[in-house]
Write a protein that holds these residues in place. Sequence first.
Motif, PDB file in Angstrom:
ATOM      1  N   LEU A  88      33.179  43.871  21.552  1.00  0.00           N
ATOM      2  CA  LEU A  88      32.949  42.999  22.685  1.00  0.00           C
ATOM      3  C   LEU A  88      34.076  43.155  23.694  1.00  0.00           C
ATOM      4  O   LEU A  88      35.253  43.214  23.316  1.00  0.00           O
ATOM      5  N   VAL A  89      33.727  43.231  24.979  1.00  0.00           N
ATOM      6  CA  VAL A  89      34.706  43.309  26.061  1.00  0.00           C
ATOM      7  C   VAL A  89      34.458  42.131  26.987  1.00  0.00           C
ATOM      8  O   VAL A  89      33.323  41.891  27.406  1.00  0.00           O
ATOM      9  N   ILE A  90      35.516  41.379  27.288  1.00  0.00           N
ATOM     10  CA  ILE A  90      35.437  40.281  28.256  1.00  0.00           C
ATOM     11  C   ILE A  90      36.557  40.511  29.265  1.00  0.00           C
ATOM     12  O   ILE A  90      37.700  40.756  28.878  1.00  0.00           O
ATOM     13  N   ALA A  91      36.232  40.450  30.561  1.00  0.00           N
ATOM     14  CA  ALA A  91      37.234  40.706  31.596  1.00  0.00           C
ATOM     15  C   ALA A  91      36.977  39.833  32.812  1.00  0.00           C
ATOM     16  O   ALA A  91      35.834  39.505  33.124  1.00  0.00           O
ATOM     17  N   ASN A  92      38.060  39.482  33.494  1.00  0.00           N
ATOM     18  CA  ASN A  92      37.957  38.831  34.790  1.00  0.00           C
ATOM     19  C   ASN A  92      38.364  39.874  35.814  1.00  0.00           C
ATOM     20  O   ASN A  92      39.543  40.190  35.944  1.00  0.00           O
ATOM     21  N   THR A  93      37.385  40.410  36.522  1.00  0.00           N
ATOM     22  CA  THR A  93      37.675  41.520  37.439  1.00  0.00           C
ATOM     23  C   THR A  93      38.628  41.123  38.556  1.00  0.00           C
ATOM     24  O   THR A  93      39.339  41.974  39.080  1.00  0.00           O
ATOM     25  N   ALA A  94      38.669  39.833  38.897  1.00  0.00           N
ATOM     26  CA  ALA A  94      39.584  39.381  39.955  1.00  0.00           C
ATOM     27  C   ALA A  94      41.042  39.529  39.531  1.00  0.00           C
ATOM     28  O   ALA A  94      41.928  39.638  40.379  1.00  0.00           O
ATOM     29  N   ASP A  95      41.307  39.533  38.224  1.00  0.00           N
ATOM     30  CA  ASP A  95      42.671  39.671  37.722  1.00  0.00           C
ATOM     31  C   ASP A  95      43.077  41.115  37.461  1.00  0.00           C
ATOM     32  O   ASP A  95      44.221  41.388  37.103  1.00  0.00           O
ATOM     33  N   MET A  96      42.152  42.043  37.635  1.00  0.00           N
ATOM     34  CA  MET A  96      42.440  43.455  37.348  1.00  0.00           C
ATOM     35  C   MET A  96      43.115  44.111  38.543  1.00  0.00           C
ATOM     36  O   MET A  96      42.880  43.730  39.692  1.00  0.00           O
ATOM     37  N   ASP A  97      43.983  45.075  38.270  1.00  0.00           N
ATOM     38  CA  ASP A  97      44.627  45.821  39.337  1.00  0.00           C
ATOM     39  C   ASP A  97      43.591  46.629  40.102  1.00  0.00           C
ATOM     40  O   ASP A  97      42.668  47.193  39.508  1.00  0.00           O
TER      41      ASP A  97
ATOM     42  N   LYS B   8      33.887  32.904  35.737  1.00  0.00           N
ATOM     43  CA  LYS B   8      33.402  32.473  37.050  1.00  0.00           C
ATOM     44  C   LYS B   8      33.100  33.732  37.849  1.00  0.00           C
ATOM     45  O   LYS B   8      33.144  34.820  37.283  1.00  0.00           O
ATOM     46  N   PRO B   9      32.785  33.640  39.138  1.00  0.00           N
ATOM     47  CA  PRO B   9      32.470  34.854  39.891  1.00  0.00           C
ATOM     48  C   PRO B   9      33.518  35.948  39.672  1.00  0.00           C
ATOM     49  O   PRO B   9      34.719  35.699  39.730  1.00  0.00           O
ATOM     50  N   GLY B  10      33.025  37.156  39.357  1.00  0.00           N
ATOM     51  CA  GLY B  10      33.887  38.278  39.024  1.00  0.00           C
ATOM     52  C   GLY B  10      34.090  38.431  37.528  1.00  0.00           C
ATOM     53  O   GLY B  10      34.652  39.414  37.078  1.00  0.00           O
ATOM     54  N   GLY B  11      33.611  37.471  36.748  1.00  0.00           N
ATOM     55  CA  GLY B  11      33.717  37.562  35.292  1.00  0.00           C
ATOM     56  C   GLY B  11      32.711  38.562  34.747  1.00  0.00           C
ATOM     57  O   GLY B  11      31.614  38.732  35.296  1.00  0.00           O
ATOM     58  N   TYR B  12      33.086  39.222  33.663  1.00  0.00           N
ATOM     59  CA  TYR B  12      32.270  40.296  33.106  1.00  0.00           C
ATOM     60  C   TYR B  12      32.381  40.271  31.591  1.00  0.00           C
ATOM     61  O   TYR B  12      33.451  40.000  31.042  1.00  0.00           O
ATOM     62  N   TRP B  13      31.272  40.558  30.919  1.00  0.00           N
ATOM     63  CA  TRP B  13      31.334  40.813  29.473  1.00  0.00           C
ATOM     64  C   TRP B  13      30.315  41.874  29.122  1.00  0.00           C
ATOM     65  O   TRP B  13      29.300  42.039  29.781  1.00  0.00           O
TER      66      TRP B  13
END
Length: 155
Positions: free
Chosen positions: A130-139, A79-84
């Motif tokens: 492959l990298v998948i991240a939710n930037t909202a959950d990152m420090d 969702k918003p803030g998601g990244y791959w």
Amino acid sequence: MRPHVELIDEKDLIWHPAELVGAVGDARQRNLSYDEEDGSVSAKIEFTSDWSRPAGVHNAQTEWYVLEGEVTIGDTVLKPGGYWCTPAGVVAPALKVKKGTEILYFREYGDWQFEVTDQDKDFVREDQKLVIANTADMDWIDVVDGSPMRFDLGG
């Protein structure tokens, strides 16, 4: 190397069909920058219908950052803030995108070509994956003037 670009107003950029091949559905893009020599692009893409594409391999390193809406990559919902990000030659899982979704799209060192596949490809380097991240959950890392920022997506 891409030329320097001054500040722009997004409304001055032209919409055209998105350079996302092998998909079912419609999307359009506004190019923020485009390298005529190697095909690299930074763009805002809007999905004007539900959209899907099978797993496959990009000709270029490809990154998506979700601004609005929802993207499902493999079994992961962004969702918003998601990244791959997937390097060239690394299999990207199947994608499903909901109508109205908007992303920032980055393609580096290659053009729009995409090959549908369900098999892994050889990696150029062992660390390419492959990298998948939710930037909202990152420090959050507070950056002090003059200090280098270290950005680790894990993995």
